[in-house]
Design a protein around this motif. Structure first.
Motif, PDB file in Angstrom:
ATOM      1  N   GLY A 186      29.387  70.489  14.521  1.00 21.65           N
ATOM      2  CA  GLY A 186      28.973  71.507  13.565  1.00 21.65           C
ATOM      3  C   GLY A 186      27.677  71.183  12.838  1.00 21.65           C
ATOM      4  N   LEU A 187      27.151  69.983  13.043  1.00 23.21           N
ATOM      5  CA  LEU A 187      25.931  69.586  12.356  1.00 23.21           C
ATOM      6  C   LEU A 187      24.702  70.262  12.966  1.00 23.21           C
ATOM      7  N   ASP A 188      23.797  70.635  12.107  1.00 21.28           N
ATOM      8  CA  ASP A 188      22.515  71.151  12.589  1.00 21.28           C
ATOM      9  C   ASP A 188      21.729  70.009  13.222  1.00 21.28           C
ATOM     10  N   GLY A 189      20.978  70.315  14.257  1.00 20.90           N
ATOM     11  CA  GLY A 189      20.128  69.323  14.888  1.00 20.90           C
ATOM     12  C   GLY A 189      20.781  68.549  16.022  1.00 20.90           C
ATOM     13  N   ILE A 190      22.070  68.750  16.254  1.00 18.72           N
ATOM     14  CA  ILE A 190      22.728  68.090  17.381  1.00 18.72           C
ATOM     15  C   ILE A 190      22.445  68.916  18.629  1.00 18.72           C
ATOM     16  N   SER A 191      21.968  68.276  19.664  1.00 19.57           N
ATOM     17  CA  SER A 191      21.591  69.003  20.881  1.00 19.57           C
ATOM     18  C   SER A 191      22.819  69.613  21.558  1.00 19.57           C
ATOM     19  N   PHE A 192      22.581  70.641  22.333  1.00 19.81           N
ATOM     20  CA  PHE A 192      23.660  71.282  23.088  1.00 19.81           C
ATOM     21  C   PHE A 192      24.326  70.269  24.010  1.00 19.81           C
ATOM     22  N   ARG A 193      23.528  69.417  24.649  1.00 19.08           N
ATOM     23  CA  ARG A 193      24.060  68.412  25.564  1.00 19.08           C
ATOM     24  C   ARG A 193      25.024  67.478  24.832  1.00 19.08           C
ATOM     25  N   SER A 194      24.630  66.998  23.677  1.00 18.71           N
ATOM     26  CA  SER A 194      25.489  66.088  22.913  1.00 18.71           C
ATOM     27  C   SER A 194      26.765  66.784  22.458  1.00 18.71           C
ATOM     28  N   ARG A 253      34.776  64.743  15.913  1.00 13.35           N
ATOM     29  CA  ARG A 253      34.000  65.618  16.787  1.00 13.35           C
ATOM     30  C   ARG A 253      33.753  66.964  16.131  1.00 13.35           C
ATOM     31  N   ARG A 254      34.773  67.475  15.451  1.00 11.78           N
ATOM     32  CA  ARG A 254      34.648  68.772  14.798  1.00 11.78           C
ATOM     33  C   ARG A 254      33.478  68.758  13.818  1.00 11.78           C
ATOM     34  N   TYR A 255      33.349  67.676  13.080  1.00  9.58           N
ATOM     35  CA  TYR A 255      32.269  67.541  12.125  1.00  9.58           C
ATOM     36  C   TYR A 255      30.931  67.415  12.854  1.00  9.58           C
ATOM     37  N   LEU A 256      30.889  66.577  13.856  1.00  9.97           N
ATOM     38  CA  LEU A 256      29.631  66.308  14.549  1.00  9.97           C
ATOM     39  C   LEU A 256      29.091  67.533  15.269  1.00  9.97           C
ATOM     40  N   LEU A 293      33.794  67.592  25.706  1.00  9.78           N
ATOM     41  CA  LEU A 293      34.407  67.312  27.001  1.00  9.78           C
ATOM     42  C   LEU A 293      35.086  65.950  27.077  1.00  9.78           C
ATOM     43  N   ASN A 294      34.719  65.010  26.211  1.00  9.25           N
ATOM     44  CA  ASN A 294      35.319  63.677  26.329  1.00  9.25           C
ATOM     45  C   ASN A 294      36.412  63.405  25.300  1.00  9.25           C
ATOM     46  N   TRP A 295      36.900  64.419  24.613  1.00  8.06           N
ATOM     47  CA  TRP A 295      37.933  64.199  23.591  1.00  8.06           C
ATOM     48  C   TRP A 295      39.155  63.492  24.174  1.00  8.06           C
TER      49      TRP A 295
END
Length: 178
Positions: free
Chosen positions: A6-14, A1-4, A20-22
């Motif tokens: 931090g990626l550019d282009g990932i929506s705020f919702r995602s 999750r930490r990696y994901l 929240l689901n960790w």
């Protein structure tokens, strides 16, 4: 999750959903209750410990981790999520707590833990990744909360260092010492 996240282009919702689901993952739902130990030792328990300088406490902590009973994964007859941490793990946690509360430099401990988990042959690099994540989180949180990551790293190392079978580590270590 930490990696994901931090990626550019990932929506705020995602990003929000990922954060929240960790707690819904298998490792959290099934393993956490099995490995439950007190997060921090009581003051009376801590007061009974001898005062040690950083070098001696680090040596005691490493000895405690290395002294954990071996777990032969080939001999286990239950599912991994049914394993229970041994009571001896409490000693490792108490020593890690003492180390954190003494305010000793965390880097020598993280280095020692990294060397210990390099012996792991069973978790498909999860041991390395968890130690790296603990180190990163230790440095990312306010100082008052760093002890949590220090203790988590010590606890994790104690759980994986003596997993058997070990076929690669002993051979490689023997070749490197010649």
């Amino acid at each position: 999750r930490r990696y994901l996240v931090g990626l550019d282009g990932i929506s705020f919702r995602s990003r929000a959903i990922a954060l929240l689901n960790w707690c819904l993952g298998l490792e959290v739902r099934y393993l956490t209750p099995k490995l439950t130990l007190p997060i921090k030792a009581e003051a009376t328990c801590m007061a009974a410990l001898p005062e040690r300088n950083q070098e001696d406490l680090l040596a005691a902590l490493i000895a405690s981790i290395e002294g954990q009973p071996p777990v032969d994964l080939e001999a286990i007859t239950v599912a991994v999520d049914d394993l229970i941490a041994p009571d001896s793990l409490a000693e490792t946690l108490i020593l890690a707590q003492q180390y954190a509360e003494a305010g000793y430099d965390a880097e020598p401990l993280f280095l020692a833990l990294a060397e210990l988990v390099c012996r792991d042959e069973q978790t498909e690099m999860h041991a390395y990744k968890l130690q790296q994540a603990a180190w990163e989180e230790y440095h990312a949180v306010p100082p008052a909360f760093r002890w949590v990551h220090l203790m988590a790293a010590a606890r994790h190392a104690a759980c994986v260092v003596n997993m058997l079978p070990k076929t690669v580590w002993p051979r490689a270590a023997g070749l490197l010492t010649r």
